[in-house]
Design a protein around this motif. Sequence first.
Motif, PDB file in Angstrom:
ATOM      1  N   ASN A  25       0.821  -1.191   0.000  1.00 40.74           N
ATOM      2  CA  ASN A  25       0.000   0.000   0.000  1.00 40.74           C
ATOM      3  C   ASN A  25       0.861   1.249   0.000  1.00 40.74           C
ATOM      4  OD1 ASN A  25      -2.618   0.701  -0.298  1.00 40.74           O
ATOM      5  ND2 ASN A  25      -3.295  -0.343   1.582  1.00 40.74           N
ATOM      6  N   LEU A  26       1.090   1.772  -1.179  1.00 40.52           N
ATOM      7  CA  LEU A  26       1.894   2.975  -1.263  1.00 40.52           C
ATOM      8  C   LEU A  26       1.007   4.175  -0.982  1.00 40.52           C
ATOM      9  CD1 LEU A  26       3.982   2.271  -4.486  1.00 40.52           C
ATOM     10  CD2 LEU A  26       4.705   2.039  -2.112  1.00 40.52           C
ATOM     11  N   GLN A  27       1.528   5.068  -0.185  1.00 42.52           N
ATOM     12  CA  GLN A  27       0.775   6.285   0.104  1.00 42.52           C
ATOM     13  C   GLN A  27       0.923   7.256  -1.052  1.00 42.52           C
ATOM     14  OE1 GLN A  27      -1.170   7.248   2.712  1.00 42.52           O
ATOM     15  NE2 GLN A  27      -1.061   5.119   3.389  1.00 42.52           N
ATOM     16  N   MET A  28      -0.183   7.640  -1.617  1.00 44.22           N
ATOM     17  CA  MET A  28      -0.097   8.670  -2.651  1.00 44.22           C
ATOM     18  C   MET A  28      -1.423   9.384  -2.811  1.00 44.22           C
ATOM     19  SD  MET A  28       0.232   6.232  -5.922  1.00 44.22           S
ATOM     20  CE  MET A  28       0.848   4.695  -5.322  1.00 44.22           C
ATOM     21  N   PRO A  29      -1.367  10.608  -3.313  1.00 41.57           N
ATOM     22  CA  PRO A  29      -2.603  11.374  -3.473  1.00 41.57           C
ATOM     23  C   PRO A  29      -3.438  10.849  -4.632  1.00 41.57           C
ATOM     24  CG  PRO A  29      -0.733  12.611  -4.308  1.00 41.57           C
ATOM     25  CD  PRO A  29      -0.183  11.369  -3.696  1.00 41.57           C
ATOM     26  N   GLU A  30      -4.671  11.316  -4.708  1.00 44.29           N
ATOM     27  CA  GLU A  30      -5.583  10.858  -5.759  1.00 44.29           C
ATOM     28  C   GLU A  30      -5.092  11.220  -7.156  1.00 44.29           C
ATOM     29  OE1 GLU A  30      -8.228   8.830  -5.806  1.00 44.29           O
ATOM     30  OE2 GLU A  30      -7.587   8.495  -3.734  1.00 44.29           O
ATOM     31  N   ILE A  31      -4.584  12.432  -7.284  1.00 42.95           N
ATOM     32  CA  ILE A  31      -4.106  12.877  -8.591  1.00 42.95           C
ATOM     33  C   ILE A  31      -2.577  12.766  -8.613  1.00 42.95           C
ATOM     34  CG2 ILE A  31      -4.016  14.787 -10.242  1.00 42.95           C
ATOM     35  CD1 ILE A  31      -6.833  13.980  -9.839  1.00 42.95           C
ATOM     36  N   ILE A  32      -2.081  11.958  -9.499  1.00 42.00           N
ATOM     37  CA  ILE A  32      -0.632  11.751  -9.557  1.00 42.00           C
ATOM     38  C   ILE A  32       0.040  12.821 -10.419  1.00 42.00           C
ATOM     39  CG2 ILE A  32       1.185  10.143 -10.220  1.00 42.00           C
ATOM     40  CD1 ILE A  32      -0.372   8.987  -8.026  1.00 42.00           C
ATOM     41  N   VAL A  33      -0.509  12.994 -11.608  1.00 41.19           N
ATOM     42  CA  VAL A  33       0.061  13.984 -12.509  1.00 41.19           C
ATOM     43  C   VAL A  33      -1.042  14.921 -12.962  1.00 41.19           C
ATOM     44  CG1 VAL A  33       1.199  14.381 -14.727  1.00 41.19           C
ATOM     45  CG2 VAL A  33       1.772  12.365 -13.387  1.00 41.19           C
ATOM     46  N   LYS A  34      -0.752  16.197 -12.947  1.00 42.17           N
ATOM     47  CA  LYS A  34      -1.724  17.144 -13.501  1.00 42.17           C
ATOM     48  C   LYS A  34      -0.957  18.098 -14.409  1.00 42.17           C
ATOM     49  CE  LYS A  34      -5.153  20.518 -12.004  1.00 42.17           C
ATOM     50  NZ  LYS A  34      -6.182  20.229 -12.994  1.00 42.17           N
ATOM     51  N   ALA A  35      -1.399  18.154 -15.642  1.00 39.92           N
ATOM     52  CA  ALA A  35      -0.728  19.027 -16.590  1.00 39.92           C
ATOM     53  C   ALA A  35      -1.720  20.049 -17.112  1.00 39.92           C
ATOM     54  CB  ALA A  35      -0.172  18.206 -17.747  1.00 39.92           C
ATOM     55  N   ASN A  36      -1.336  21.297 -17.063  1.00 39.69           N
ATOM     56  CA  ASN A  36      -2.193  22.357 -17.589  1.00 39.69           C
ATOM     57  C   ASN A  36      -1.579  22.952 -18.842  1.00 39.69           C
ATOM     58  OD1 ASN A  36      -4.095  22.197 -15.609  1.00 39.69           O
ATOM     59  ND2 ASN A  36      -3.150  23.780 -14.321  1.00 39.69           N
ATOM     60  N   CYS A  37      -2.233  22.701 -19.931  1.00 44.33           N
ATOM     61  CA  CYS A  37      -1.865  23.353 -21.183  1.00 44.33           C
ATOM     62  C   CYS A  37      -0.367  23.224 -21.513  1.00 44.33           C
ATOM     63  CB  CYS A  37      -2.267  24.822 -21.127  1.00 44.33           C
ATOM     64  SG  CYS A  37      -2.425  25.581 -22.752  1.00 44.33           S
ATOM     65  N   LYS A  85       5.367  26.030 -22.521  1.00 49.79           N
ATOM     66  CA  LYS A  85       4.267  26.753 -21.896  1.00 49.79           C
ATOM     67  C   LYS A  85       3.479  25.759 -21.060  1.00 49.79           C
ATOM     68  CE  LYS A  85       0.608  28.771 -23.758  1.00 49.79           C
ATOM     69  NZ  LYS A  85      -0.115  28.995 -25.026  1.00 49.79           N
ATOM     70  N   GLY A  86       2.854  26.219 -19.996  1.00 44.10           N
ATOM     71  CA  GLY A  86       2.000  25.350 -19.207  1.00 44.10           C
ATOM     72  C   GLY A  86       2.594  25.011 -17.862  1.00 44.10           C
ATOM     73  N   GLU A  87       1.782  24.328 -17.066  1.00 45.13           N
ATOM     74  CA  GLU A  87       2.212  23.990 -15.712  1.00 45.13           C
ATOM     75  C   GLU A  87       2.135  22.492 -15.515  1.00 45.13           C
ATOM     76  OE1 GLU A  87      -0.688  26.032 -13.495  1.00 45.13           O
ATOM     77  OE2 GLU A  87       0.138  28.004 -13.945  1.00 45.13           O
TER      78      GLU A  87
END
Lengths: 359, 546
Positions: free
Chosen positions: B296-308, B357-359
């Motif tokens: 059981n690895l601890q990790m948040p719901e969203i692993i990668v989020k890329a904006n534009c 460009k982007g985050e």
Amino acid sequence: MKMSAILKKEFLVFFRNIGLVVFILYAFTLDIYIAGKGIKVTPRNVPIGYVNEADNLIVNKIISSFHKPEFKKPKMFLSEKALKEAIYNKKIMVGIVFDKEFVKNLLSKKEAKLQVLVDATAAAQAEVTLIYLQNILMKFGNNLKLPATIDIIKLFNPNSNTKWFMSLSELMSNITMLGLVLIAVVFVREKENGTWDIMLLMPVRGSLIIFSKILSQVLILMVGITISIGLIVFGAFDTPINGNLFYFYLISFLFAFAIGGIALVIASVSKSVLEVGHLTIVIMLPLIFLSGAWTPISSMSPFIQYLSYLSPLRYYIEATQDIFFRGSSFMDLLPYLGAELLMALVLFYIGYKKIGRLF
Amino acid sequence: MSSKFQALDSKNILLEVKNVSVSYGKKIAIKNASFSLKEKEILGFIGADGAGKSSTLHAIAGVVSFDGEIIYKNYVYYSPKEAEKIKNEISLMPQGLGLVLYDFLTIKEHFDFFRDLRGLKKAMEYETKLLKMAGLYEFQDRLAVNLSGGMRQKLSLILSLLPRPKLLILDEPTTGVDPISRAELWDIVNEMRNNGMSAIISTAYMSEASKMDRILLFDEGEIIAKGTSEELIADIKDYTYEGEMESKECFSFNKRTYCLNSLSLKKTTPTLEGVFFVNALKKSKKPIIFEIPKKNLQMPEIIVKANCLTKKFGKFIADNCINLEFKKGEILGLLGANGAGKTTLIKMLLGLYPIDKGELYLLNKRIKSYEDRIELKSKIGYVSQKFSLYKDLTIKENLDYFAKMHGLSVNETNKKIKDYSEMLGFSEYLNAFPKEVPLGINQRFSVAAALMHEPVVLFLDEPTSGVDTVARSAFWRLLRKLKENLGISILITTHYMSEAEYCDRVVVLKRGIKIVDDEVEKLHKKYPGLDFEEIFLEIYKEKNEN
Ligand SMILES: Nc1ncnc2c1ncn2[C@@H]1O[C@H](COP(=O)(O)OP(=O)(O)OP(=O)(O)O)[C@@H](O)[C@H]1O
Ligand SMILES: [Mg+2]
């Protein structure tokens, strides 16, 4: 830990590359041996000239010691200018100027100076001629000071000196070439094999990767140097060493890093091992030329002489010859060590910045 | 070997291969291969990695020495030297992503170079046609090194067509080529056939193989079956069942299960892929069972989020404002034609390309600086499009290096190597060099290398291209296990549209623009009755040039 992993990997890759290993062994042994043994540079019929402002018996005696078969009958010139012109026109190869003060100083046991002019284009012959000259002059007084180039090789023995001199020279040229190639190739091979990205993805600072990779090759070089010194320089040629071998290793190490800096620049612009080869040749020739390995620095034009301060090989060669033949102390070697350290720092910094952009 | 010329009984036979064997040292690559090829016929070679397909092709093309005899038209040859005479009528495209290409020549320069090499005259119309067919017409001034994997493959293919050969030999020409281009390539070959050309093509895509006139099935250095696609399929219909299951005795892949013992499941029509599984079963091979302990690895719901996210190469926009959200424990399929910008996107996510460009957020943290990147690296695993491993290191040494670089201790490293090699079934190859083992093994051990440091997310760029069917089915089972038992997220690109079925969600790129981002189930609902390849082609057609 991570560093040792990189070192281990680079060593394995090196040793799996049998062709390269064989070539390097050759460059550190047989090639040095052939260079020392093969080219027999004893002076033959060297045209020699002199200007005698002192006009003294001793001078005449010195002159008469230059005889066949090594030398042609010495030619007298009336002025230094005429002598220079003759050298320029290749009429003579070596010119000696005895000035008015020479005999006086010699007799009064002050510092006697002799000016020796050498045709720089016939480097090997001229080098060896200088050694002869030196030996002849030695018979006439111990306090005879000669220009620096002769000083360095003062202790040479006319019968066996060429191989000592030539083998060390060859060794240092080979170190330069191999250092450039090996270090550039550890980086370029990653580009060629498409592992560059994988390398970048290691959770390690770029600086650690760069440094470890270079270190791996420097260590390989040091092993090569040891083999060469042991087997050929000491083993086959029985070269005497009057100084401390440790200083030789120290300066070799510094030199390898200076060369490493240049290799990083090569690596950053090359995309294939072949390109590394081309660039190495282009860069190596001026480096060696400016070092005084082929032409004594004192016989270079003043401008080139200044440039030669920029060749890390210059300090390496001078220090090495001092260590082996002169037995210089640490203090005497300090200028060379310092200069080499400075070179290593500057070149390494430039190379590091250049390749660092790819990380 | 007296007479070099022999009469062939049948007039329209172009090539006859008789008892041809090829061996490399002690290893026998192909033994006693015999078959013939008619004029205008397209013959397909299928078989696992290392089954002997390439060696047979190389023998015919006269680039390796062989035993036995080969008769082309009326000319008999026994060696590469004797084959010289017919080489101007035969064109071989070797396997591998654009191996015959020169990285620093442009597409146009490649044409000039190959034309000169082959002593051909410039044929503007034909060349333009080839370039257009391959979709490379607009990119003629681009260096080969800057082409995407599939674009390189297509360039190699059209270069081999340049001399208008009588006999075209293609060794896995469509590996890494997208479905649209595969269809186009097939059209090219078909059209050349109508002009009188014959072809021998090896392929890993069974949908492609079933279009060939006849198929030879290779296995462990022998040809074990010959026939049309229908004939081969008919042989295995008794062993093919509907649906998938996990079993030690049966193989499952692409909604079918293959089993020698009779099952209570419903029988169904087999596909050509089934031939491999049934053959494996008949040789008493069993599917590998991956035993991956739950963690059981601890990790948040969203692993990668890329904006534009945007990436430009000069004026060319490779990725245009891509938004992406990548959840915990998700398998995300990244699909798109060759050059659509998949690899470029992955490289931006990895930090191998600077983002124009982007985050980008990884594990809720904005990734900006060099420092952030180093931290990021210890959380991600990556297998590149070319399985980049050190070819001078053995598999074990490779793994050892990766583990140590990630700061594992000697004990941990040894344990991990042992565990993974057993779990992923390559223990027996640990001391081999990468090039000595089948691609499927390389693929699995590349994944092991990427898993050494227990990343929370895996980026896999075409891990199944060129890998044989049985190995691919094993690979997908592995990925699902990794997802289920370790909870890691996997982003994967593939050109096997059937594999998209195994993803939870797919993102489709077209010319650098995201055109679809949806769950696979929902797409099936939207396009009922179509398989994923058809859905993909449909989507690509719909979203035509806005
Ligand atoms: N360094 C570069 N310089 C110029 N163009 C590039 C560079 N790298 C990639 N490209 C171009 O960007 C586009 C996208 O390439 P990318 O490799 O991302 O495609 P892909 O979707 O991975 O394709 P494939 O399925 O064939 O692997 C292509 O047109 C490619 O030629
Ligand atoms: Mg790609």
